[in-house]
Write an enzyme that holds these catalytic residues in place. Structure first.
Site, PDB file in Angstrom:
ATOM      1  N   HIS A  99       0.934  -1.011  -0.086  1.00  0.00           N
ATOM      2  CA  HIS A  99       0.051   0.092   0.394  1.00  0.00           C
ATOM      3  C   HIS A  99       0.811   1.247   0.535  1.00  0.00           C
ATOM      4  O   HIS A  99       1.721   1.516   1.033  1.00  0.00           O
ATOM      5  CB  HIS A  99      -0.995  -0.024   0.880  1.00  0.00           C
ATOM      6  CG  HIS A  99      -1.610   1.270   1.527  1.00  0.00           C
ATOM      7  ND1 HIS A  99      -2.776   1.708   0.843  1.00  0.00           N
ATOM      8  CD2 HIS A  99      -1.274   2.339   2.087  1.00  0.00           C
ATOM      9  CE1 HIS A  99      -3.295   2.826   0.609  1.00  0.00           C
ATOM     10  NE2 HIS A  99      -1.960   3.576   1.570  1.00  0.00           N
ATOM     11  N   ASP A 146     -15.870   1.823   7.777  1.00  0.00           N
ATOM     12  CA  ASP A 146     -14.912   3.186   7.206  1.00  0.00           C
ATOM     13  C   ASP A 146     -15.517   4.045   6.124  1.00  0.00           C
ATOM     14  O   ASP A 146     -14.334   5.010   6.029  1.00  0.00           O
ATOM     15  CB  ASP A 146     -13.390   2.771   6.485  1.00  0.00           C
ATOM     16  CG  ASP A 146     -12.063   3.324   5.870  1.00  0.00           C
ATOM     17  OD1 ASP A 146     -11.847   4.025   6.720  1.00  0.00           O
ATOM     18  OD2 ASP A 146     -11.899   3.299   4.690  1.00  0.00           O
ATOM     19  N   ARG A 191     -15.461  12.657   8.696  1.00  0.00           N
ATOM     20  CA  ARG A 191     -14.141  13.240   9.373  1.00  0.00           C
ATOM     21  C   ARG A 191     -14.620  14.080   8.525  1.00  0.00           C
ATOM     22  O   ARG A 191     -13.429  15.315   8.864  1.00  0.00           O
ATOM     23  CB  ARG A 191     -12.826  11.738   9.433  1.00  0.00           C
ATOM     24  CG  ARG A 191     -12.831  10.524  10.343  1.00  0.00           C
ATOM     25  CD  ARG A 191     -12.087   9.866  10.408  1.00  0.00           C
ATOM     26  NE  ARG A 191     -11.171  10.211   9.927  1.00  0.00           N
ATOM     27  CZ  ARG A 191      -9.977   9.373   9.159  1.00  0.00           C
ATOM     28  NH1 ARG A 191     -10.482   8.114   8.564  1.00  0.00           N
ATOM     29  NH2 ARG A 191      -8.841   9.784   9.158  1.00  0.00           N
ATOM     30  N   LYS A 216      -8.592  -1.979   5.222  1.00  0.00           N
ATOM     31  CA  LYS A 216      -9.311  -2.534   3.680  1.00  0.00           C
ATOM     32  C   LYS A 216      -7.376  -3.256   3.517  1.00  0.00           C
ATOM     33  O   LYS A 216      -8.434  -4.276   2.675  1.00  0.00           O
ATOM     34  CB  LYS A 216      -9.086  -0.509   3.023  1.00  0.00           C
ATOM     35  CG  LYS A 216     -10.032   0.378   3.073  1.00  0.00           C
ATOM     36  CD  LYS A 216      -9.787   0.686   1.925  1.00  0.00           C
ATOM     37  CE  LYS A 216      -9.338   2.690   2.604  1.00  0.00           C
ATOM     38  NZ  LYS A 216      -9.499   3.015   3.492  1.00  0.00           N
TER      39      LYS A 216
END
Length: 434
Positions: A83, A162, A169, A188
């Site tokens: 990632h 999420d 957020r 994720k």
């Protein structure tokens, strides 16, 4: 009986929440039983009070449990995922997937489409005529077992908590919280079925985490979460004060990735791919040391094995693999326009964000989800930080399907600074967290 107000108060006062309390919050919010205003209060309490390592791990797993998880057990070997926290010209996945697969490590990659400067990995791969990611999970697993590599689009129902929480957020000034960012990213990756995870955390002007200390804290938080939930995780902190490689744009980045697999790519892109790739190979237990893993990958580039794996990967998903030997088969822009330097000197800064915005103005990225990407357009940097430049020499080649690119040129001139004093080229690999 648990009440959300009591848990907000508990976190507000700096106390730790139990696994059951965290599950109650995530489960209730996902189902709509906990309203946005209470979740906003909770995220603000986390923003100021933080979370312990155990809370972060529990919070991450609760988000994983909010939706589907991908089961990759049918794929032979240790599945390692990579990632990157993003950046400009971040072509690493296009190089890493075939490179790491070429030495026998299974790469089962779930990728998204991009919102931002250029497309996501899937958009870039779709610059190859015929390539598609619309395959079933069964086909995906079969392709990875057969060719060691496949890419599929992200499943719709991974970590719904999420997705919902991120939107909240975004409008409550709580995006920039290390526990919330770390658990968002790691949820994720874990839901996507990886056994081990390599993280590339960017820092500098073109990164989400501009500050090195913050990037290091985020990397440490993600490594701790991964290891605490039983996924061997390591991180590299890398510089994104200027774009990676030379190409910014979809077809252009595909071409640069192919060059890199031929051993002819930009040195910074090759270095980062060998660093991240050797960690993936090491975590997959295909090499005893990072040095040995790196040598395996370097050899795969030298002997053509990496390039052959790329061709197999592209054709297995419907792509025209002959683009590897004939770049004219990739989407081509109508105009190539040079951006000439206005003075002599040395390139002292290339503001990655600004260059990325210029690429988006050309049509290389999405400003909104509905935007259609032009896969042919983009930028090819002719100079990087520290390079000498003469007045009139090209700083950037602009690939455009529109002749009027005044706004793009202005953005590039604002983003590329030239000084009379020589400037050192920035260090690429800043730290490793193992």
């Amino acid at each position: 009986m648990m009440r959300m107000v009591d848990l907000i108060e508990k976190k507000r006062d700096g106390q730790s929440l139990t696994k059951a309390e965290i599950s109650f919050i995530i489960d209730g919010y996902t189902k709509g039983d906990i309203p946005d205003y209470q979740m906003s209060a909770f995220t603000m309490a986390v923003f100021f009070r933080g979370m312990t390592d155990i809370e972060r791990a529990d919070f991450t797993l609760a988000m994983v449990d909010s939706g589907e998880s991908i089961d990759l057990a049918a794929i032979e070997g240790i599945k390692v995922d990579k990632h990157s926290t993003g950046g400009v010209g971040d072509t690493t996945t296009l190089v890493l997937a075939p490179l790491v697969a070429s030495v026998g490590v299974p790469v089962a990659k779930m990728s998204g489409r991009g919102l931002g400067h250029t497309g996501g990995t899937i958009d870039k791969l779709e610059a190859v005529p015929g390539f598609h990611v619309e395959i079933t999970n069964e086909e995906f697993i079969e392709l990875v077992n057969k060719n060691k590599v496949a890419v599929i689009g992200q499943s719709g129902n991974l970590t719904p908590a999420d997705k919902k929480l991120y939107s909240l957020r975004d409008v409550t000034a709580t995006v920039n919280s290390i526990p919330l960012i770390a658990s968002s990213i790691m949820s994720k990756k874990i839901a996507a079925g990886a056994d081990a995870i390599v993280l590339d955390v960017k820092t500098g002007a073109g990164a989400f985490m501009k500050d090195f200390a913050e990037a290091k804290e985020l990397a440490g938080a993600m490594v701790d979460i991964g290891n605490n939930v039983g996924r061997h995780t390591i991180a590299v902190i890398t510089d994104m004060s200027q774009p990676l490689g030379y190409a910014i744009g979809n077809a252009l980045e595909v071409q640069e990735a192919i060059d890199t697999l031929k051993g002819e790519g930009p040195s910074d892109l090759e270095e980062l791919c060998l660093t991240l790739g050797s960690q993936m190979v090491y975590l997959a237990k295909k090499a005893e040391t990072l040095e040995q893993a790196r040598e395996l990958l370097s050899e795969a580039i030298r002997n053509g094995q990496a390039l052959e794996t790329l061709k197999t990967f592209l054709s297995a998903q419907g792509g025209d693999a002959s683009v590897v030997d004939d770049y004219s088969k990739l989407p081509q822009a109508t105009y190539k326009i040079e951006l000439a330097a206005k003075e002599d000197g040395y390139v002292s800064a290339i503001v990655a964000d600004g260059v990325g915005t210029a690429a988006m103005l050309l049509g290389a990225g999405r400003a909104t989800k509905e935007s259609v990407i032009d896969l042919a357009v983009g930028l090819l940097l002719r100079k990087k930080i520290g390079d000498k430049v003469s007045k009139g020499e090209s700083l950037v080649t602009i690939y455009s399907n529109n002749e009027d690119i005044k706004e793009v040129k202005n953005k590039l001139y604002q983003s590329i600074q030239i000084s009379s004093e020589k400037v050192e080229s920035p260090t690429l690999i800043l730290d490793k967290i193992i």
